[in-house]
Scaffold this motif. Structure first.
Motif, PDB file in Angstrom:
ATOM      1  N   GLN A 206       5.886   8.109  -5.593  1.00 45.03           N
ATOM      2  CA  GLN A 206       5.219   7.688  -4.358  1.00 45.03           C
ATOM      3  C   GLN A 206       5.642   6.268  -3.989  1.00 45.03           C
ATOM      4  OE1 GLN A 206       0.890   7.347  -4.472  1.00 45.03           O
ATOM      5  NE2 GLN A 206       0.757   8.146  -2.391  1.00 45.03           N
ATOM      6  N   ARG A 207       6.129   6.108  -2.774  1.00 47.12           N
ATOM      7  CA  ARG A 207       6.580   4.801  -2.322  1.00 47.12           C
ATOM      8  C   ARG A 207       5.399   3.895  -1.987  1.00 47.12           C
ATOM      9  NH1 ARG A 207      10.504   7.329   2.145  1.00 47.12           N
ATOM     10  NH2 ARG A 207       8.663   8.668   2.235  1.00 47.12           N
ATOM     11  N   VAL A 208       5.590   2.609  -2.231  1.00 48.94           N
ATOM     12  CA  VAL A 208       4.601   1.583  -1.897  1.00 48.94           C
ATOM     13  C   VAL A 208       5.217   0.671  -0.837  1.00 48.94           C
ATOM     14  CG1 VAL A 208       3.186  -0.298  -2.768  1.00 48.94           C
ATOM     15  CG2 VAL A 208       3.611   1.701  -4.216  1.00 48.94           C
ATOM     16  N   TRP A 209       4.472   0.446   0.255  1.00 50.58           N
ATOM     17  CA  TRP A 209       5.027  -0.222   1.435  1.00 50.58           C
ATOM     18  C   TRP A 209       4.442  -1.608   1.622  1.00 50.58           C
ATOM     19  CZ3 TRP A 209       8.680   2.668   4.086  1.00 50.58           C
ATOM     20  CH2 TRP A 209       8.724   4.033   3.767  1.00 50.58           C
TER      21      TRP A 209
ATOM     22  N   LEU B  13       0.826  -1.205   0.000  1.00 50.74           N
ATOM     23  CA  LEU B  13       0.000   0.000   0.000  1.00 50.74           C
ATOM     24  C   LEU B  13       0.862   1.258   0.000  1.00 50.74           C
ATOM     25  CD1 LEU B  13      -2.528  -0.927   2.847  1.00 50.74           C
ATOM     26  CD2 LEU B  13      -3.041  -0.872   0.389  1.00 50.74           C
ATOM     27  N   PRO B  14       0.383   2.328  -0.656  1.00 48.63           N
ATOM     28  CA  PRO B  14       1.023   3.630  -0.478  1.00 48.63           C
ATOM     29  C   PRO B  14       0.615   4.217   0.863  1.00 48.63           C
ATOM     30  CG  PRO B  14      -0.881   3.862  -1.897  1.00 48.63           C
ATOM     31  CD  PRO B  14      -0.742   2.387  -1.620  1.00 48.63           C
ATOM     32  N   ALA B  15       1.370   5.175   1.349  1.00 52.42           N
ATOM     33  CA  ALA B  15       1.070   5.794   2.642  1.00 52.42           C
ATOM     34  C   ALA B  15      -0.324   6.417   2.655  1.00 52.42           C
ATOM     35  CB  ALA B  15       2.125   6.854   2.964  1.00 52.42           C
TER      36      ALA B  15
ATOM     37  N   ASN C  45       0.139  14.665   8.838  1.00 54.12           N
ATOM     38  CA  ASN C  45      -0.101  13.230   8.741  1.00 54.12           C
ATOM     39  C   ASN C  45       1.150  12.462   9.195  1.00 54.12           C
ATOM     40  OD1 ASN C  45      -0.568  10.555   7.939  1.00 54.12           O
ATOM     41  ND2 ASN C  45      -1.682  11.160   6.112  1.00 54.12           N
ATOM     42  N   GLN C  46       0.980  11.597  10.181  1.00 50.40           N
ATOM     43  CA  GLN C  46       2.120  10.891  10.774  1.00 50.40           C
ATOM     44  C   GLN C  46       2.471   9.581  10.062  1.00 50.40           C
ATOM     45  OE1 GLN C  46       3.974  12.253  13.648  1.00 50.40           O
ATOM     46  NE2 GLN C  46       2.890  13.859  12.539  1.00 50.40           N
ATOM     47  N   VAL C  47       1.658   9.160   9.105  1.00 49.86           N
ATOM     48  CA  VAL C  47       1.908   7.877   8.447  1.00 49.86           C
ATOM     49  C   VAL C  47       3.250   7.855   7.717  1.00 49.86           C
ATOM     50  CG1 VAL C  47       1.078   6.244   6.712  1.00 49.86           C
ATOM     51  CG2 VAL C  47      -0.535   7.309   8.300  1.00 49.86           C
TER      52      VAL C  47
END
Length: 359
Positions: free
Chosen positions: A176-179, A129-131, A152-154
């Motif tokens: 955009q990073r995906v985690w 998922l992205p942030a 936003n702290q995510v």
């Protein structure tokens, strides 16, 4: 104890960073040798991760090669703001849980223990998922003295969790990073290495990337890897990669190289001054009236000398590479000047735009 002339020390440093005439073949070879390819969104000419690769590989490099190596072939991975070779994963995973953090950061993590657990549960269930698709359920906000983070702290929590090995970056959509969970991203990687052995491996790889470095330096982190060396005219205690010593007689010669300001060759500023007599100051964060060489000037290396700074940028429509100046820092002859101009023209060709303003 190796006794090196200053010219030999510089040649070792240049070759270790793949900046001599013997160009590497692909991004994996680049990452394996220099250890880390810096990721940064500043794209005055091109993002650092792209220009670092182009500077070394040249015309054969295409931007898609980097994302393929990371997301498809899994020969590189993203960690702590860099793309790194998969061969470093076992050592890095061994030390991730014991990474040092400041007291305030530890307090932030402790206060948000439930938030961390919820992120892991969400990724386990729905990842990658992205942030933006992870809810912010933080109990405490981190201090934002640098101004880099929003409310936003995510994103902040994900970065800290990644640093400690709790989560991993599986890829990117644009920038955009995906985690995801590390066991999925790093599937098949042995993480059982002893932390002390891992530190030794990492110190050796840092020295490989630098060729030669000061023994006690927070910039290099080589410790006692390699072998002792003295450098003509320097009082420093040096460590040198023995393989680099062995290759000194096999000299392919030099070339012109345009370096992104975030290039790893430039990271150890004290070494840069001590070995090359080059003091590099990035003027990106200076007020405009205090800049001498430009907002994001790229150092130019010819052979083993830093001889100029390129002040250039893509125009607003990204249709031209506009050269504001080539600031010559040292005496160069006509052949060297033509080498520099040819490299700038090659840069424009790689970007797919004409070069304007080059005399």
């Amino acid at each position: 104890m190796h006794r090196l002339t200053r010219d030999e020390a510089r040649r070792i440093a240049v070759r270790a960073q793949l900046l001599d005439a013997d160009r590497p073949g692909d991004v994996v070879e680049v990452a394996e040798q220099i250890g880390a390819i810096k990721i940064d969104p500043t794209a005055v000419i091109a993002p650092s991760e792209q220009s670092v690769c182009w500077t070394r590989i040249g015309w054969a490099y295409e931007p898609g090669q980097l994302s393929k190596a990371v997301e498809v072939d899994r020969l590189l991975f993203e960690y702590d703001g860099h793309f790194r070779p998969a061969s470093l994963l076992p050592a890095l995973r061994a030390i991730m849980p014991s990474r040092r953090l400041g007291g305030a950061t530890r307090q932030y993590l402790d206060a948000n223990a439930a938030f961390r657990t919820e992120i892991l549960e969400r990724l386990d269930r729905d990842g990658p998922l992205p942030a933006s698709e992870i809810p912010d359920t933080s109990a405490v906000q981190a201090k934002n003295e640098s101004g880099w983070y929003g409310a936003n702290q995510v994103p902040r929590m994900l970065e800290l969790m990644s640093y400690l090995g709790d989560v991993a970056i599986s890829g990117r959509v644009g920038r955009q990073r995906v985690w995801d969970l590390p066991e999925r991203v790093y599937a098949g990687t042995d993480a059982a290495m002893n932390p002390a052995d891992a530190e030794e491996v990492l110190a050796g790889r840092r020295l490989q990337a630098l060729g030669i470095a000061r023994q006690k330096s927070p910039w290099s982190g080589v410790g006692t890897a390699g072998e002792e060396a003295e450098v003509e005219g320097s009082s420093w205690r040096w460590r040198v990669d023995p393989e680099a010593i062995a290759a000194l007689d096999d000299d392919p010669g030099g070339r012109a190289a345009i370096l992104n300001p975030y290039d790893r060759m430039l990271f150890d500023r004290p070494r840069l001054t001590e070995l090359f007599g080059f003091t590099f100051v990035l003027e990106q964060f200076k007020p405009k009236h205090q800049r001498v060489y430009g907002y994001f000037a790229h150092p130019i290396l010819v052979g083993d000398r830093f001889v100029a700074l390129l002040d250039a940028a893509l125009d607003k429509k990204k249709e031209n590479l506009v050269v504001a100046a080539v600031h010559e820092l040292a005496q160069i002859d006509d052949d060297e000047r033509e080498m520099i101009h040819a490299e700038i023209r090659d840069l424009g060709e790689w970007l797919g735009v004409p070069v304007r303003g080059l005399e």
